[in-house]
Design a protein around this motif. Sequence first.
Motif, PDB file in Angstrom:
ATOM      1  N   TYR A  57       4.224  -5.457   4.757  1.00 15.10           N
ATOM      2  CA  TYR A  57       5.236  -5.171   3.744  1.00 15.10           C
ATOM      3  C   TYR A  57       5.199  -6.140   2.563  1.00 15.10           C
ATOM      4  O   TYR A  57       6.224  -6.473   1.980  1.00 15.10           O
ATOM      5  CB  TYR A  57       6.628  -5.123   4.358  1.00 15.10           C
ATOM      6  N   ALA A  58       4.008  -6.573   2.170  1.00 18.06           N
ATOM      7  CA  ALA A  58       3.864  -7.474   1.028  1.00 18.06           C
ATOM      8  C   ALA A  58       4.383  -6.812  -0.246  1.00 18.06           C
ATOM      9  O   ALA A  58       4.998  -7.476  -1.087  1.00 18.06           O
ATOM     10  CB  ALA A  58       2.410  -7.890   0.862  1.00 18.06           C
ATOM     11  N   ILE A  59       4.157  -5.524  -0.381  1.00 16.11           N
ATOM     12  CA  ILE A  59       4.617  -4.819  -1.575  1.00 16.11           C
ATOM     13  C   ILE A  59       6.134  -4.840  -1.639  1.00 16.11           C
ATOM     14  O   ILE A  59       6.716  -5.086  -2.702  1.00 16.11           O
ATOM     15  CB  ILE A  59       4.060  -3.383  -1.611  1.00 16.11           C
ATOM     16  N   ARG A  60       6.784  -4.648  -0.506  1.00 17.30           N
ATOM     17  CA  ARG A  60       8.252  -4.693  -0.485  1.00 17.30           C
ATOM     18  C   ARG A  60       8.751  -6.060  -0.945  1.00 17.30           C
ATOM     19  O   ARG A  60       9.700  -6.153  -1.712  1.00 17.30           O
ATOM     20  CB  ARG A  60       8.789  -4.383   0.909  1.00 17.30           C
ATOM     21  N   SER A  86      -2.991  -5.075  -6.496  1.00 18.18           N
ATOM     22  CA  SER A  86      -3.983  -5.716  -5.645  1.00 18.18           C
ATOM     23  C   SER A  86      -3.738  -5.389  -4.170  1.00 18.18           C
ATOM     24  O   SER A  86      -4.666  -5.079  -3.422  1.00 18.18           O
ATOM     25  CB  SER A  86      -3.962  -7.228  -5.867  1.00 18.18           C
ATOM     26  N   GLU A  87      -2.474  -5.455  -3.766  1.00 16.11           N
ATOM     27  CA  GLU A  87      -2.128  -5.117  -2.378  1.00 16.11           C
ATOM     28  C   GLU A  87      -2.482  -3.668  -2.068  1.00 16.11           C
ATOM     29  O   GLU A  87      -3.039  -3.374  -1.008  1.00 16.11           O
ATOM     30  CB  GLU A  87      -0.639  -5.365  -2.118  1.00 16.11           C
ATOM     31  N   LEU A  88      -2.160  -2.766  -2.985  1.00 18.67           N
ATOM     32  CA  LEU A  88      -2.471  -1.352  -2.772  1.00 18.67           C
ATOM     33  C   LEU A  88      -3.976  -1.136  -2.640  1.00 18.67           C
ATOM     34  O   LEU A  88      -4.444  -0.379  -1.785  1.00 18.67           O
ATOM     35  CB  LEU A  88      -1.921  -0.503  -3.919  1.00 18.67           C
ATOM     36  N   THR A  89      -4.743  -1.831  -3.477  1.00 20.98           N
ATOM     37  CA  THR A  89      -6.193  -1.714  -3.440  1.00 20.98           C
ATOM     38  C   THR A  89      -6.755  -2.248  -2.130  1.00 20.98           C
ATOM     39  O   THR A  89      -7.617  -1.621  -1.502  1.00 20.98           O
ATOM     40  CB  THR A  89      -6.815  -2.458  -4.632  1.00 20.98           C
ATOM     41  N   GLN A  90      -6.266  -3.398  -1.701  1.00 19.18           N
ATOM     42  CA  GLN A  90      -6.764  -4.001  -0.466  1.00 19.18           C
ATOM     43  C   GLN A  90      -6.406  -3.165   0.757  1.00 19.18           C
ATOM     44  O   GLN A  90      -7.223  -3.006   1.663  1.00 19.18           O
ATOM     45  CB  GLN A  90      -6.210  -5.415  -0.302  1.00 19.18           C
ATOM     46  N   LEU A  91      -5.179  -2.654   0.782  1.00 20.41           N
ATOM     47  CA  LEU A  91      -4.730  -1.886   1.936  1.00 20.41           C
ATOM     48  C   LEU A  91      -5.375  -0.502   1.988  1.00 20.41           C
ATOM     49  O   LEU A  91      -5.701  -0.001   3.056  1.00 20.41           O
ATOM     50  CB  LEU A  91      -3.209  -1.735   1.924  1.00 20.41           C
ATOM     51  N   ILE A 136      -0.319   3.126   1.651  1.00 22.99           N
ATOM     52  CA  ILE A 136       0.994   2.518   1.450  1.00 22.99           C
ATOM     53  C   ILE A 136       1.890   2.892   2.626  1.00 22.99           C
ATOM     54  O   ILE A 136       1.955   4.067   3.016  1.00 22.99           O
ATOM     55  CB  ILE A 136       1.606   2.925   0.095  1.00 22.99           C
ATOM     56  N   SER A 137       2.550   1.897   3.183  1.00 19.59           N
ATOM     57  CA  SER A 137       3.456   2.158   4.302  1.00 19.59           C
ATOM     58  C   SER A 137       4.720   2.836   3.785  1.00 19.59           C
ATOM     59  O   SER A 137       5.029   2.785   2.587  1.00 19.59           O
ATOM     60  CB  SER A 137       3.829   0.848   4.998  1.00 19.59           C
ATOM     61  N   ASP A 138       5.456   3.452   4.687  1.00 18.54           N
ATOM     62  CA  ASP A 138       6.723   4.088   4.305  1.00 18.54           C
ATOM     63  C   ASP A 138       7.685   3.068   3.706  1.00 18.54           C
ATOM     64  O   ASP A 138       8.376   3.349   2.724  1.00 18.54           O
ATOM     65  CB  ASP A 138       7.377   4.767   5.507  1.00 18.54           C
ATOM     66  N   VAL A 139       7.728   1.869   4.282  1.00 17.72           N
ATOM     67  CA  VAL A 139       8.637   0.818   3.801  1.00 17.72           C
ATOM     68  C   VAL A 139       8.268   0.411   2.378  1.00 17.72           C
ATOM     69  O   VAL A 139       9.137   0.302   1.506  1.00 17.72           O
ATOM     70  CB  VAL A 139       8.600  -0.404   4.748  1.00 17.72           C
ATOM     71  N   ALA A 172      10.292   1.009  -1.209  1.00 11.38           N
ATOM     72  CA  ALA A 172      10.573  -0.120  -2.104  1.00 11.38           C
ATOM     73  C   ALA A 172      10.117   0.211  -3.524  1.00 11.38           C
ATOM     74  O   ALA A 172      10.843  -0.050  -4.492  1.00 11.38           O
ATOM     75  CB  ALA A 172       9.885  -1.384  -1.594  1.00 11.38           C
ATOM     76  N   LEU A 173       8.936   0.796  -3.657  1.00 14.04           N
ATOM     77  CA  LEU A 173       8.451   1.166  -4.985  1.00 14.04           C
ATOM     78  C   LEU A 173       9.317   2.249  -5.619  1.00 14.04           C
ATOM     79  O   LEU A 173       9.574   2.213  -6.827  1.00 14.04           O
ATOM     80  CB  LEU A 173       6.991   1.626  -4.913  1.00 14.04           C
ATOM     81  N   GLU A 174       9.794   3.190  -4.815  1.00 12.15           N
ATOM     82  CA  GLU A 174      10.721   4.210  -5.337  1.00 12.15           C
ATOM     83  C   GLU A 174      11.990   3.555  -5.870  1.00 12.15           C
ATOM     84  O   GLU A 174      12.491   3.928  -6.929  1.00 12.15           O
ATOM     85  CB  GLU A 174      11.085   5.217  -4.251  1.00 12.15           C
ATOM     86  N   LEU A 175      12.514   2.574  -5.133  1.00 15.20           N
ATOM     87  CA  LEU A 175      13.711   1.866  -5.574  1.00 15.20           C
ATOM     88  C   LEU A 175      13.446   1.114  -6.874  1.00 15.20           C
ATOM     89  O   LEU A 175      14.261   1.151  -7.802  1.00 15.20           O
ATOM     90  CB  LEU A 175      14.189   0.885  -4.492  1.00 15.20           C
ATOM     91  N   LEU A 176      12.308   0.446  -6.954  1.00 15.55           N
ATOM     92  CA  LEU A 176      11.960  -0.275  -8.182  1.00 15.55           C
ATOM     93  C   LEU A 176      11.909   0.685  -9.370  1.00 15.55           C
ATOM     94  O   LEU A 176      12.467   0.383 -10.434  1.00 15.55           O
ATOM     95  CB  LEU A 176      10.620  -0.996  -8.008  1.00 15.55           C
TER      96      LEU A 176
END
Length: 67
Positions: free
Chosen positions: A6-9, A31-36, A39-42, A46-50
């Motif tokens: 959950y680094a993105i969160r 960077s996290e999205l590229t490495q992973l 994307i997890s549901d969590v 979080a991105l939707e909230l942002l």
Amino acid sequence: MRTSQYAIRRLVEKALDIKKLTPEIENEINSELTQLGYISDVDYEALELLMAEMDAGRVKLVPSWGY
């Protein structure tokens, strides 16, 4: 690999706390999205909230930390 669960969160939480989406935070999220490669549901929620907070004007896209 430096990714953690959950680094993105956590990055989104940072943006929400300072009420700014800086290029640094945005680059770390990308960077996290590229490495992973997924994307997890969590993290997705979080991105939707942002995005919702940005649409509402409560979080600003800024050119750097200083603004």
